[in-house]
Design an enzyme around this catalytic site. Structure first.
Site, mmCIF file in Angstrom:
data_model
loop_
_atom_site.group_PDB
_atom_site.id
_atom_site.type_symbol
_atom_site.label_atom_id
_atom_site.label_comp_id
_atom_site.label_asym_id
_atom_site.label_seq_id
_atom_site.Cartn_x
_atom_site.Cartn_y
_atom_site.Cartn_z
ATOM 1 N N ASP A 38 12.018 14.390 4.299
ATOM 2 C CA ASP A 38 13.466 15.382 4.416
ATOM 3 C C ASP A 38 13.040 16.631 5.181
ATOM 4 O O ASP A 38 11.638 16.965 5.321
ATOM 5 C CB ASP A 38 13.806 15.610 3.100
ATOM 6 C CG ASP A 38 14.997 16.723 3.172
ATOM 7 O OD1 ASP A 38 15.930 16.440 3.913
ATOM 8 O OD2 ASP A 38 14.786 17.869 2.413
ATOM 9 N N LEU A 39 13.816 17.319 5.658
ATOM 10 C CA LEU A 39 13.529 18.594 6.423
ATOM 11 C C LEU A 39 13.663 19.774 5.575
ATOM 12 O O LEU A 39 12.688 20.558 5.159
ATOM 13 C CB LEU A 39 14.204 18.603 7.891
ATOM 14 C CG LEU A 39 13.888 19.835 8.507
ATOM 15 C CD1 LEU A 39 12.659 19.842 8.884
ATOM 16 C CD2 LEU A 39 14.968 19.765 9.855
ATOM 17 N N ASP A 40 15.050 20.327 5.314
ATOM 18 C CA ASP A 40 15.270 21.358 4.628
ATOM 19 C C ASP A 40 14.772 21.560 3.120
ATOM 20 O O ASP A 40 15.305 20.526 2.455
ATOM 21 C CB ASP A 40 16.580 21.805 4.906
ATOM 22 C CG ASP A 40 17.024 22.071 6.509
ATOM 23 O OD1 ASP A 40 16.625 22.940 6.875
ATOM 24 O OD2 ASP A 40 17.494 21.102 7.081
ATOM 25 N N THR A 46 16.804 13.659 8.067
ATOM 26 C CA THR A 46 17.741 15.052 7.617
ATOM 27 C C THR A 46 19.217 14.602 7.586
ATOM 28 O O THR A 46 19.681 13.844 8.222
ATOM 29 C CB THR A 46 17.394 16.078 8.607
ATOM 30 O OG1 THR A 46 18.243 17.383 8.207
ATOM 31 C CG2 THR A 46 17.652 15.524 9.938
ATOM 32 N N SER A 47 19.879 15.438 6.732
ATOM 33 C CA SER A 47 21.158 15.413 6.622
ATOM 34 C C SER A 47 21.893 16.342 7.611
ATOM 35 O O SER A 47 23.151 16.386 7.917
ATOM 36 C CB SER A 47 21.696 15.906 5.251
ATOM 37 O OG SER A 47 21.419 15.013 4.186
ATOM 38 N N LYS A 89 23.008 10.617 2.988
ATOM 39 C CA LYS A 89 22.551 10.932 1.661
ATOM 40 C C LYS A 89 23.487 11.203 0.827
ATOM 41 O O LYS A 89 24.221 12.118 0.954
ATOM 42 C CB LYS A 89 21.329 11.741 1.423
ATOM 43 C CG LYS A 89 20.303 11.569 2.519
ATOM 44 C CD LYS A 89 19.132 12.545 2.692
ATOM 45 C CE LYS A 89 18.298 12.650 3.732
ATOM 46 N NZ LYS A 89 17.276 13.717 3.686
ATOM 47 N N ASP A 112 13.273 17.101 -1.711
ATOM 48 C CA ASP A 112 13.220 18.191 -2.588
ATOM 49 C C ASP A 112 14.851 18.154 -3.114
ATOM 50 O O ASP A 112 15.100 18.883 -4.260
ATOM 51 C CB ASP A 112 13.232 19.588 -1.814
ATOM 52 C CG ASP A 112 14.446 20.003 -0.979
ATOM 53 O OD1 ASP A 112 15.041 20.924 -0.893
ATOM 54 O OD2 ASP A 112 15.108 18.779 -0.127
#
Length: 213
Positions: free
Chosen positions: A11-13, A104-105, A136, A161
Site C-alpha cells: 500500500d502507499l499512504d 494504492t486506492s 479495497k 496499514d
C-alpha cells in the site's frame, strides 16, 4: 513468525509514505466547500478507500463526478510534508524491482506525485484507482498487482496499514503484514503486525523471508 514470498505488494499512504497532514488539509477544504460538517465526514470510513467511494457516501449521485474531480485536484496541489515513513526507502532499495509493486486506492497521478515527493522510487508495477473497477476491500487491486508482476497470488505478501487493505489482501489469498501507523495494532488483523517498515526484515532475492527485525 516467518512469511515466505516471491513478491511484495505495498500500500502507499500510511505504509510507504506519510501523507496524513496533506490528506487532512485537502479533505477539510473539500468538505468546507461543499458544506459538509466535520461530524458527518467523521461518520464514514475513509482510510484505504478510493476518493470516489468516499465522495459517493457524501454527495448526490449527479454530483459525484464533479466532486471527485475536485478532491483529486486539491490533493494533487498539496504535497507539502509528504515524506517516506521509517524504513521504507531502505527496504525498497534492497528489493529487486521486478519483485515489488505499489497497490494504492489513490489515482495514478497522485500516487506518482507522492512517491516523488517522498523521494521513493517509481515501481515498475503501480496499481491505482484508475486501473480497477472495485477498490479495497475488494481483492481486485491486489490481484491486479500480482498479475502485473507475473506472480501467483498465493506467493505474494501484502504490506498495509489499513483494515480495508488487509481485508483485500486476505480475500486475494495473500499473507499480510500490517504496519501500525494510522491504526492501533489491535485494529489490524494480519499475519504479522509491526510498528513500521524499519521493523520488517526481508532477506533473499527471488524469494523473500519476512520476519520482525
Amino acid at each position: 513468525m516467518e512469511l515466505i514470498a516471491d513478491a511484495l505488494l505495498f500500500d502507499l499512504d500510511g505504509t510507504l509514505v506519510d501523507s496524513t497532514p496533506a490528506v487532512i488539509r485537502s479533505w477539510t477544504a473539500w468538505a468546507t466547500e461543499r458544506g459538509i460538517t466535520a461530524e458527518r465526514f467523521a461518520a464514514i470510513a475513509t482510510h484505504g478507500r478510493t476518493s470516489r467511494s468516499i465522495v459517493a457516501d457524501l454527495v448526490p449521485a449527479d454530483q459525484l463526478d464533479t466532486a471527485d474531480a475536485r478532491i483529486q485536484q486539491l490533493e494533487l496541489a498539496d504535497l507539502t510534508g509528504v515524506t517516506a515513513l521509517p524504513g521504507a526507502a531502505e527496504l525498497l532499495a534492497r528489493l529487486d524491482p521486478a519483485r515489488w509493486a505499489v497497490v494504492t486506492s489513490g489515482v495514478r497521478r497522485l500516487a506518482a506525485a507522492r512517491l516523488a515527493a517522498a523521494g521513493l522510487p517509481t515501481p515498475r508495477v503501480l496499481v491505482s484507482a484508475d486501473d480497477v473497477r472495485h477498490g479495497k476491500p475488494d481483492p481486485e487491486p491486489y490481484l491486479a498487482g500480482a498479475a502485473g508482476l507475473g506472480v501467483a497470488p498465493g506467493r505474494c505478501v501484502v504490506v498495509e496499514d489499513a483494515p480495508a487493505g488487509l481485508t483485500a489482501g486476505r480475500a486475494a489469498g495473500m499473507a499480510t503484514v500490517a504496519v501500525a501507523g494510522t491504526h492501533r495494532p489491535e485494529e489490524l488483523k494480519a499475519d504479522l503486525v509491526l510498528p513500521d517498515l524499519a521493523h520488517l526484515s526481508a532477506t533473499g532475492t527471488s524469494r523473500f523471508v519476512l520476519r520482525a527485525a
